[in-house]
Design an enzyme around this catalytic site. Sequence first.
Site, short mmCIF file in Angstrom:
data_model
loop_
_atom_site.label_atom_id
_atom_site.label_comp_id
_atom_site.label_asym_id
_atom_site.label_seq_id
_atom_site.Cartn_x
_atom_site.Cartn_y
_atom_site.Cartn_z
N ALA A 1 -8.14 5.00 3.43
CA ALA A 1 -7.68 5.90 4.50
C ALA A 1 -7.69 5.15 5.82
CB ALA A 1 -8.58 7.13 4.57
N ASN B 1 0.84 -1.20 0.00
CA ASN B 1 0.00 0.00 0.00
C ASN B 1 0.87 1.25 0.00
OD1 ASN B 1 -1.98 -2.02 2.00
ND2 ASN B 1 -2.75 -1.13 0.12
N ASP C 1 -3.12 -0.27 11.17
CA ASP C 1 -3.36 1.04 10.54
C ASP C 1 -4.78 1.52 10.88
OD1 ASP C 1 -2.80 3.34 9.13
OD2 ASP C 1 -2.77 2.41 7.16
ZN LIG Z 1 -1.22 4.78 8.78
#
Ligand SMILES: [Zn+2]
Length: 396
Positions: A323, A235, A290
């Site tokens: 995101a 990513n 994340d």
């Molecule tokens: Zn991040």
Amino acid sequence: MIVLCAHRLYTPQEEIRDPLLFIEDGLVSAVSARAEKEIPKNATVVDFRNDGLGDAILAPGFVDIHMHGGAGLDVMRASLAELPHLNKFLTTHGVTGYFPTTVAAPLDQTCAALERLADAIEAAQDSHAGNGNAAEAHPLGIHLEGPFLSHLRRGVHPPEYLVEPTLEIFERLWQAARGHVRMMTIAPELPGALEVIAEAARRKVLVSIGHSDAVLEAARAGVKAGARHATHTFNAMRPLDHRDPGILAEVLTDGHITADIIVDGIHVAPEVVQLFLHAKGLDRAVLITDAMAATGKPDGTYQLGPIQVEVREGKCTAGGKLAGSVLTMDRAVRNVSKFANWSLQDAVRAATLNSARAAGLAQHGQLVPGAEANLVVLSPGGEVRRTFVRGRAASS
Ligand SMILES: [Zn+2]
């Protein structure tokens, strides 16, 4: 002294059947098979074999080195008083230690966030010294994701807040964080990056290449300068091309560096997760979430630092780009077992020992004498039943 009994224990390199885990003063004092050690008469025994199922597994608490928030809170925006709410949420998913992670934001705002996070880290260290006793996940150090990222591979980091790496800006961030920066994601191809990488590495920061459009040589130069890790592999990286291998070839083939990946089934296809695990192996694959503020909350609109994020059916986007995630560490572990057919023990390792080793957290990520007694009680399917932080059970 507390003694925990269970069906199995993962150290995680080894599996012990019918184990005893001895805890003194919040630290693991011994680990053994039941047959090999006496339980002292004055010990408090917690026997997880008597839970009606008899299949409980003791494993180290999960360590998440890339985490932006959860339970509605964003780590760059939450106050010191709000953070315990996030910490408690994390323990329900087996996390005992984590790196709050910044995103690119105005430098003043970033510095203000770093000061608050430094306060939180120092408060957690204080409570370790006996000044508090909350059994909750602790922030262990800060991960700077940005501002030294590639415009071409910025993901949702706002372009106006990306800057070219300089020692001056790094020093400003370092001072605001009072030295608690433990990890930094940086694009090695940027002008000035190698100098900043070398200085951060000298300060024992885990320098991680990522958000990068580096060709192979530039990625290798970053590693040569001191980078030892890669951020959310695949990513926000120049894609792998068989004639123009780029940063991914370095990340996947260099046996000296560790790398992390988001195994939520959205960021990276399951087959590519398999490829990654094959390349990095049992020692160097690291799981991260994340995760952002929406984790554990319903679909809606949430903040990721200065970025507004839409969450629909578990997918987080801003302007059509991914995101962050709403992944939790326990689910990442289960997904690794599911996608790559790894044993629970091996999947746990990628969320505990490997993360802690990469990040230089010697007392975390393993159940061995001298380590903090941070652990999770798992079902054979990897569901979290209980979490202990420094020997104390978190309320579930
Ligand atoms: Zn991040």
